[in-house]
Design a protein around this motif. Structure first.
Motif, PDB file in Angstrom:
ATOM      1  N   PHE A  92       0.830  -1.205   0.000  1.00 44.94           N
ATOM      2  CA  PHE A  92       0.000   0.000   0.000  1.00 44.94           C
ATOM      3  C   PHE A  92       0.867   1.260   0.000  1.00 44.94           C
ATOM      4  O   PHE A  92       0.559   2.226  -0.693  1.00 44.94           O
ATOM      5  CB  PHE A  92      -0.933   0.002   1.211  1.00 44.94           C
ATOM      6  CG  PHE A  92      -2.034  -1.013   1.113  1.00 44.94           C
ATOM      7  CD1 PHE A  92      -2.556  -1.360  -0.118  1.00 44.94           C
ATOM      8  CD2 PHE A  92      -2.554  -1.635   2.237  1.00 44.94           C
ATOM      9  CE1 PHE A  92      -3.564  -2.298  -0.235  1.00 44.94           C
ATOM     10  CE2 PHE A  92      -3.569  -2.569   2.132  1.00 44.94           C
ATOM     11  CZ  PHE A  92      -4.065  -2.897   0.891  1.00 44.94           C
ATOM     12  N   GLN A  95       2.238   1.731  -3.487  1.00 46.71           N
ATOM     13  CA  GLN A  95       1.243   2.252  -4.415  1.00 46.71           C
ATOM     14  C   GLN A  95       0.957   3.733  -4.133  1.00 46.71           C
ATOM     15  O   GLN A  95       0.758   4.521  -5.054  1.00 46.71           O
ATOM     16  CB  GLN A  95      -0.045   1.447  -4.310  1.00 46.71           C
ATOM     17  CG  GLN A  95       0.080   0.032  -4.833  1.00 46.71           C
ATOM     18  CD  GLN A  95       0.208  -0.024  -6.330  1.00 46.71           C
ATOM     19  OE1 GLN A  95      -0.192   0.879  -7.043  1.00 46.71           O
ATOM     20  NE2 GLN A  95       0.799  -1.101  -6.826  1.00 46.71           N
ATOM     21  N   ARG A  96       0.969   4.127  -2.877  1.00 53.82           N
ATOM     22  CA  ARG A  96       0.710   5.534  -2.561  1.00 53.82           C
ATOM     23  C   ARG A  96       1.814   6.431  -3.089  1.00 53.82           C
ATOM     24  O   ARG A  96       1.556   7.518  -3.602  1.00 53.82           O
ATOM     25  CB  ARG A  96       0.601   5.709  -1.046  1.00 53.82           C
ATOM     26  CG  ARG A  96      -0.737   5.315  -0.511  1.00 53.82           C
ATOM     27  CD  ARG A  96      -0.774   5.525   0.958  1.00 53.82           C
ATOM     28  NE  ARG A  96      -1.803   4.691   1.550  1.00 53.82           N
ATOM     29  CZ  ARG A  96      -1.953   4.526   2.843  1.00 53.82           C
ATOM     30  NH1 ARG A  96      -1.131   5.123   3.673  1.00 53.82           N
ATOM     31  NH2 ARG A  96      -2.902   3.766   3.304  1.00 53.82           N
ATOM     32  N   LEU A  98       3.789   5.715  -5.601  1.00 53.85           N
ATOM     33  CA  LEU A  98       3.647   5.713  -7.060  1.00 53.85           C
ATOM     34  C   LEU A  98       2.573   6.717  -7.466  1.00 53.85           C
ATOM     35  O   LEU A  98       2.752   7.484  -8.428  1.00 53.85           O
ATOM     36  CB  LEU A  98       3.226   4.331  -7.541  1.00 53.85           C
ATOM     37  CG  LEU A  98       4.304   3.382  -8.038  1.00 53.85           C
ATOM     38  CD1 LEU A  98       3.637   2.130  -8.561  1.00 53.85           C
ATOM     39  CD2 LEU A  98       5.102   4.023  -9.139  1.00 53.85           C
ATOM     40  N   ASN A  99       1.481   6.707  -6.757  1.00 53.54           N
ATOM     41  CA  ASN A  99       0.394   7.621  -7.067  1.00 53.54           C
ATOM     42  C   ASN A  99       0.859   9.062  -6.936  1.00 53.54           C
ATOM     43  O   ASN A  99       0.512   9.926  -7.742  1.00 53.54           O
ATOM     44  CB  ASN A  99      -0.774   7.355  -6.117  1.00 53.54           C
ATOM     45  CG  ASN A  99      -1.984   8.162  -6.481  1.00 53.54           C
ATOM     46  OD1 ASN A  99      -2.381   8.191  -7.639  1.00 53.54           O
ATOM     47  ND2 ASN A  99      -2.545   8.848  -5.513  1.00 53.54           N
ATOM     48  N   LEU A 102       2.684   9.971 -10.008  1.00 52.69           N
ATOM     49  CA  LEU A 102       1.943  10.002 -11.264  1.00 52.69           C
ATOM     50  C   LEU A 102       0.788  10.994 -11.258  1.00 52.69           C
ATOM     51  O   LEU A 102       0.297  11.377 -12.323  1.00 52.69           O
ATOM     52  CB  LEU A 102       1.389   8.607 -11.573  1.00 52.69           C
ATOM     53  CG  LEU A 102       2.452   7.549 -11.820  1.00 52.69           C
ATOM     54  CD1 LEU A 102       1.831   6.176 -11.899  1.00 52.69           C
ATOM     55  CD2 LEU A 102       3.185   7.855 -13.105  1.00 52.69           C
ATOM     56  N   PHE A 110      -6.946  26.215  -4.724  1.00 48.80           N
ATOM     57  CA  PHE A 110      -8.369  25.896  -4.690  1.00 48.80           C
ATOM     58  C   PHE A 110      -8.822  25.630  -3.255  1.00 48.80           C
ATOM     59  O   PHE A 110      -9.959  25.893  -2.889  1.00 48.80           O
ATOM     60  CB  PHE A 110      -8.625  24.669  -5.574  1.00 48.80           C
ATOM     61  CG  PHE A 110     -10.073  24.302  -5.692  1.00 48.80           C
ATOM     62  CD1 PHE A 110     -10.962  25.133  -6.345  1.00 48.80           C
ATOM     63  CD2 PHE A 110     -10.542  23.129  -5.142  1.00 48.80           C
ATOM     64  CE1 PHE A 110     -12.293  24.792  -6.458  1.00 48.80           C
ATOM     65  CE2 PHE A 110     -11.877  22.786  -5.252  1.00 48.80           C
ATOM     66  CZ  PHE A 110     -12.750  23.625  -5.908  1.00 48.80           C
ATOM     67  N   TYR A 111      -7.905  25.092  -2.459  1.00 44.01           N
ATOM     68  CA  TYR A 111      -8.261  24.739  -1.080  1.00 44.01           C
ATOM     69  C   TYR A 111      -7.788  25.777  -0.066  1.00 44.01           C
ATOM     70  O   TYR A 111      -8.384  25.909   0.997  1.00 44.01           O
ATOM     71  CB  TYR A 111      -7.687  23.364  -0.733  1.00 44.01           C
ATOM     72  CG  TYR A 111      -8.392  22.260  -1.467  1.00 44.01           C
ATOM     73  CD1 TYR A 111      -9.612  21.790  -1.027  1.00 44.01           C
ATOM     74  CD2 TYR A 111      -7.857  21.716  -2.633  1.00 44.01           C
ATOM     75  CE1 TYR A 111     -10.288  20.800  -1.699  1.00 44.01           C
ATOM     76  CE2 TYR A 111      -8.521  20.724  -3.318  1.00 44.01           C
ATOM     77  CZ  TYR A 111      -9.724  20.273  -2.848  1.00 44.01           C
ATOM     78  OH  TYR A 111     -10.388  19.304  -3.527  1.00 44.01           O
ATOM     79  N   GLU A 145      15.105  13.492  -6.795  1.00 42.23           N
ATOM     80  CA  GLU A 145      15.304  12.201  -6.131  1.00 42.23           C
ATOM     81  C   GLU A 145      13.989  11.455  -5.946  1.00 42.23           C
ATOM     82  O   GLU A 145      13.857  10.615  -5.061  1.00 42.23           O
ATOM     83  CB  GLU A 145      15.978  12.410  -4.770  1.00 42.23           C
ATOM     84  CG  GLU A 145      17.428  12.800  -4.909  1.00 42.23           C
ATOM     85  CD  GLU A 145      17.984  13.357  -3.625  1.00 42.23           C
ATOM     86  OE1 GLU A 145      17.245  13.383  -2.628  1.00 42.23           O
ATOM     87  OE2 GLU A 145      19.151  13.764  -3.624  1.00 42.23           O
TER      88      GLU A 145
ATOM     89  N   PRO B 112      -2.383   3.782 -10.368  1.00 40.13           N
ATOM     90  CA  PRO B 112      -1.955   3.158  -9.116  1.00 40.13           C
ATOM     91  C   PRO B 112      -3.141   2.759  -8.243  1.00 40.13           C
ATOM     92  O   PRO B 112      -4.233   3.280  -8.387  1.00 40.13           O
ATOM     93  CB  PRO B 112      -1.127   4.242  -8.417  1.00 40.13           C
ATOM     94  CG  PRO B 112      -1.067   5.378  -9.335  1.00 40.13           C
ATOM     95  CD  PRO B 112      -2.007   5.167 -10.446  1.00 40.13           C
ATOM     96  N   PRO B 114      -4.581  -0.650  -5.319  1.00 39.75           N
ATOM     97  CA  PRO B 114      -5.301  -0.003  -4.241  1.00 39.75           C
ATOM     98  C   PRO B 114      -4.355   0.546  -3.177  1.00 39.75           C
ATOM     99  O   PRO B 114      -3.216   0.126  -3.091  1.00 39.75           O
ATOM    100  CB  PRO B 114      -6.158  -1.124  -3.669  1.00 39.75           C
ATOM    101  CG  PRO B 114      -5.373  -2.345  -3.934  1.00 39.75           C
ATOM    102  CD  PRO B 114      -4.652  -2.106  -5.219  1.00 39.75           C
ATOM    103  N   PHE B 115      -4.863   1.475  -2.384  1.00 44.50           N
ATOM    104  CA  PHE B 115      -4.036   2.121  -1.366  1.00 44.50           C
ATOM    105  C   PHE B 115      -4.369   1.672   0.043  1.00 44.50           C
ATOM    106  O   PHE B 115      -3.685   2.025   0.981  1.00 44.50           O
ATOM    107  CB  PHE B 115      -4.207   3.641  -1.447  1.00 44.50           C
ATOM    108  CG  PHE B 115      -3.981   4.170  -2.824  1.00 44.50           C
ATOM    109  CD1 PHE B 115      -2.732   4.108  -3.401  1.00 44.50           C
ATOM    110  CD2 PHE B 115      -5.018   4.691  -3.552  1.00 44.50           C
ATOM    111  CE1 PHE B 115      -2.520   4.583  -4.671  1.00 44.50           C
ATOM    112  CE2 PHE B 115      -4.822   5.161  -4.826  1.00 44.50           C
ATOM    113  CZ  PHE B 115      -3.570   5.108  -5.388  1.00 44.50           C
ATOM    114  N   ASN B 307     -14.815  22.831   1.792  1.00 48.05           N
ATOM    115  CA  ASN B 307     -14.371  23.822   0.823  1.00 48.05           C
ATOM    116  C   ASN B 307     -15.570  24.403   0.101  1.00 48.05           C
ATOM    117  O   ASN B 307     -15.532  24.645  -1.093  1.00 48.05           O
ATOM    118  CB  ASN B 307     -13.428  23.124  -0.171  1.00 48.05           C
ATOM    119  CG  ASN B 307     -12.549  24.112  -0.873  1.00 48.05           C
ATOM    120  OD1 ASN B 307     -12.393  25.224  -0.400  1.00 48.05           O
ATOM    121  ND2 ASN B 307     -12.000  23.710  -1.995  1.00 48.05           N
TER     122      ASN B 307
END
Lengths: 321, 350
Positions: A92, A95-96, A98-99, A102, A110-111, A145, B112, B114-115, B307
């Protein structure tokens, strides 16, 4: 009604010659929707005293009958998510990250409007962790890096406890205040921490508490016959469905012959009904069967507590978790 | 020859020979519950495993620093050494340069995930699934299996000679056959399959800003980029021209689906005032249940709420949610959803 919808009582009468004991047993137990028979002890009902050895051969053979009983598997479903395996933790986090590499950049304005305290907080936090994601450690996905996204041996970033700490750290807000002398000081607002996953009952080894082993299904283990007659009225239970989830055949050492009906009582068949406890706790104070103790046990603890014969009967109908 | 060679093999493998003698009754003693690994299967299987190899030493761990090693390098690595660029276009199965599968991180189509392991998914597998099986199971004792069900298509009555060799008549009420309900066993317990979230934006024809806001809100509440759909036909009453963008939608599966449904049932629905729940008549009678949320309710999604000022309040859309389950009728789907906390009211229709 199709043939598939034969009620349980009729099924019992279809499959074998009619036995009055079966129906009394069922009729006693079903209306309370909480029928139960002993799981780990000898049957509660006393054995017939006139135990006779089977006649070797007669002109008309005796039909074999079983005493039918119903029992309740009372369980408390898991309240917490399970522990992740080491592979799942690393997967997990991988994958996080990697996300993070990407995904499109975080739409900051916006926030957080420019010049607001929220934006100042945001800047401070991102300076520390280098990424908008709160639980992937210090990692800059867009930097030169960014390729170095794998953890070294012993790094604790993929541990849920560490991620919880970082989420709590992110949630706390620094507020600049001026004290009476007019000097600025930074006050951190505390965030309420979640309750620990391991409870006091776990630490104390209190097998009677329902607040133990929150990740697992707990089963009520006691020599109980009927929930209300044993566990008291202080339990909110729900019997899941009208269908037993398993059965156990228990043969007597010697069959009991009934000469009037020309039948032999071979043993007992115990059908297990599934029930869930929704609230409350068992209380053996006014039980009618002289029970002394009960425990809420997980599956692997039941294996140690049960006689192997009873364990074999229920092991495949208990969920793993 | 062969009989002479066998002893020499055993002599050269003293370890295995000893292992073999430790299990004198290989075939007769083995039970399913006492399987001790590959050594028990055969002497020909090498008992050593890569899992038994000790990991890197302490010194090696201490000295391993990929960043420092990359900085020590005098010149950068040639990019062909570590960069792989998949082909931009698929040029057919015979082309030598094939794109990697979409599951590979280097693929252009890689997404990517699942997290995490969602809580609702875990609860389904640990609690709901077995309860649903108990509730839906129909027992057929041996010898009382239900026979084949009757014919599903009606036959012609034969009053006309032209009825001969005609295909069978379709069911009453339409040409579609309803799905059959197979007996529920542990293999086909109903589960969530996907969730469609969809929003038709009426004002999209006159002002495309509505469509953009709807897409952003949809992405915020579902965690998936919204797709814009275009009108198939020109409908003057709806102010639609063929080909003009008119709605946004999202299809959720897996982790996003479970997180979205948990959010809806635990955060959004309890906040609606005087909420009755979902109509029991909802559903397409094939196990898909749908409902809608108005703009007020969409504004209470936590992602929108924190928001709220960023969205023009008049442009917040209403959404339709369709939960597709693997149940083949609405009764089972309703049971599944209500176990997950979705309330239903009114008369329940199949």
């Amino acid at each position: 009604m199709t043939r598939g919808h034969i009620p349980f009582q009729r099924l019992a009468s279809l499959s074998r010659p009619s036995t009055p004991t079966c129906f009394t047993c069922l009729r006693q137990n079903r209306p309370a929707s909480s029928a139960a028979a002993p799981l780990d002890t000898a049957p509660v009902e006393s054995f017939p005293t006139h135990r006779a050895i089977l006649p070797p051969t007669t002109s008309q053979p005796h039909s074999t009958t079983y005493k039918l009983k119903a029992s309740v598997l009372l369980s408390r479903p898991p309240l917490l998510t399970r522990h992740l395996t080491p592979f799942e933790k690393s997967y997990f986090l991988y994958q996080r990250r990697l996300n993070e590499r990407l995904a499109l950049p975080f739409t900051r304005y916006f926030y957080y409007q420019r010049g607001t305290p929220g934006e100042i907080e945001w800047k401070r936090k991102v300076r520390e962790r280098k990424t908008p994601a709160r639980d992937i450690g210090v990692y800059n996905a867009y930097g030169s890096e960014g390729w170095n996204d794998e953890l070294l041996v012993g790094d604790q970033v993929s541990e849920p406890e560490k991620q919880l700490e970082s989420l709590l750290k992110d949630a706390e807000v620094e507020v600049k205040e001026r004290d009476i002398q007019g000097e600025a000081k930074v006050v951190k607002e505390e965030v309420e921490r979640p309750m620990p996953r391991i409870t006091e009952a776990d630490k104390a080894g209190d097998m009677k508490s329902l607040n133990r082993a929150l990740q697992k299904t707990l089963f009520l283990v006691s020599a109980e016959r009927i929930i209300i007659q044993t566990g008291g009225v202080n339990m909110n239970t729900w019997v899941v469905g009208n269908i037993p989830i398993g059965h156990q055949v228990y043969n007597y050492a010697q069959g009991v012959a009934n000469e009037e009906k020309r039948s032999v009582l071979r043993g007992e068949k115990i059908f297990f009904m599934k029930a869930r406890i929704l609230a409350g706790q068992a209380n053996l104070k006014d039980n009618q069967f002289g029970l002394e103790d009960f425990q809420w046990l997980a599956k692997e603890e039941i294996q140690k507590a049960f006689h192997p014969r009873n364990w074999n009967a229920v092991k495949n109908i208990l969920p793993e978790r | 020859m062969a009989s002479q060679r066998v002893p020499s093999v055993f002599q050269s493998l003293p370890l295995r020979k000893r292992d073999f003698h430790n299990f004198p009754c290989l075939c007769s003693c083995r039970k399913a519950s006492t399987f001790n690994g590959m050594t028990e299967l055969s002497e020909d299987v090498d008992p050593s495993s890569s899992m038994q190899i000790p990991g890197p030493s302490e010194e090696h761990l201490a000295s391993f620093d990929p960043i420092a090693r990359s900085k020590r390098r005098k010149r950068p690595l040639p990019s062909s050494r570590y960069k792989f660029r998949p082909p931009k276009y698929y040029r057919g199965p015979l082309h030598p340069h094939q794109p990697p599968p979409p599951t590979a991180p280097e693929s252009r189509e890689f997404i990517p995930g699942p997290f995490s392991l969602p809580r609702l998914q875990q609860t389904y597998h640990s609690t709901f699934a077995s309860d649903l099986l108990t509730l839906m199971y129909t027992h057929h004792p041996p010898g009382t299996l239900p026979g084949p069900s009757g014919p599903r298509l009606r036959s012609w009555d034969g009053s006309s000679p032209y009825h001969k060799n005609r295909p069978l008549r379709p069911p009453r009420g339409g040409p579609a056959l309803p799905l059959l309900r197979r007996p529920i066993t542990f293999r086909n317990i109903p589960r969530l399959e996907k969730i469609h979230v969809h929003s038709f934006v009426k004002e999209a024809g006159s002002d495309s800003a509505h469509l953009h806001v709807a897409g952003m809100i949809m992405q915020a509440i579902t965690n998936v980029r919204a797709t814009v759909f275009r009108a198939k036909h020109t409908i003057a009453n709806f102010n639609l021209r063929k080909g003009s963008p008119c709605s946004v939608g999202v299809e959720l599966r897996g982790e996003d689906m479970y997180n979205f449904l948990a959010k809806v049932t635990e955060v959004v629905m309890p906040r609606i005032k005087d909420y009755q729940g979902i109509s029991g008549k909802s559903g397409d009678s094939n196990g898909d249940i749908g409902w809608g949320f108005g703009p007020d309710t969409v504004g209470t999604f936590p992602e929108v709420e924190i928001n709220y000022d960023a969205y023009p309040s008049k442009m917040i859309p209403a959404v339709h949610i369709v939960v597709c389950t693997t149940a083949t009728n609405d009764k089972d789907a309703r049971l599944l959803l209500s176990s997950m906390g979705v309330p239903f009211y009114g008369k329940h229709m199949n």
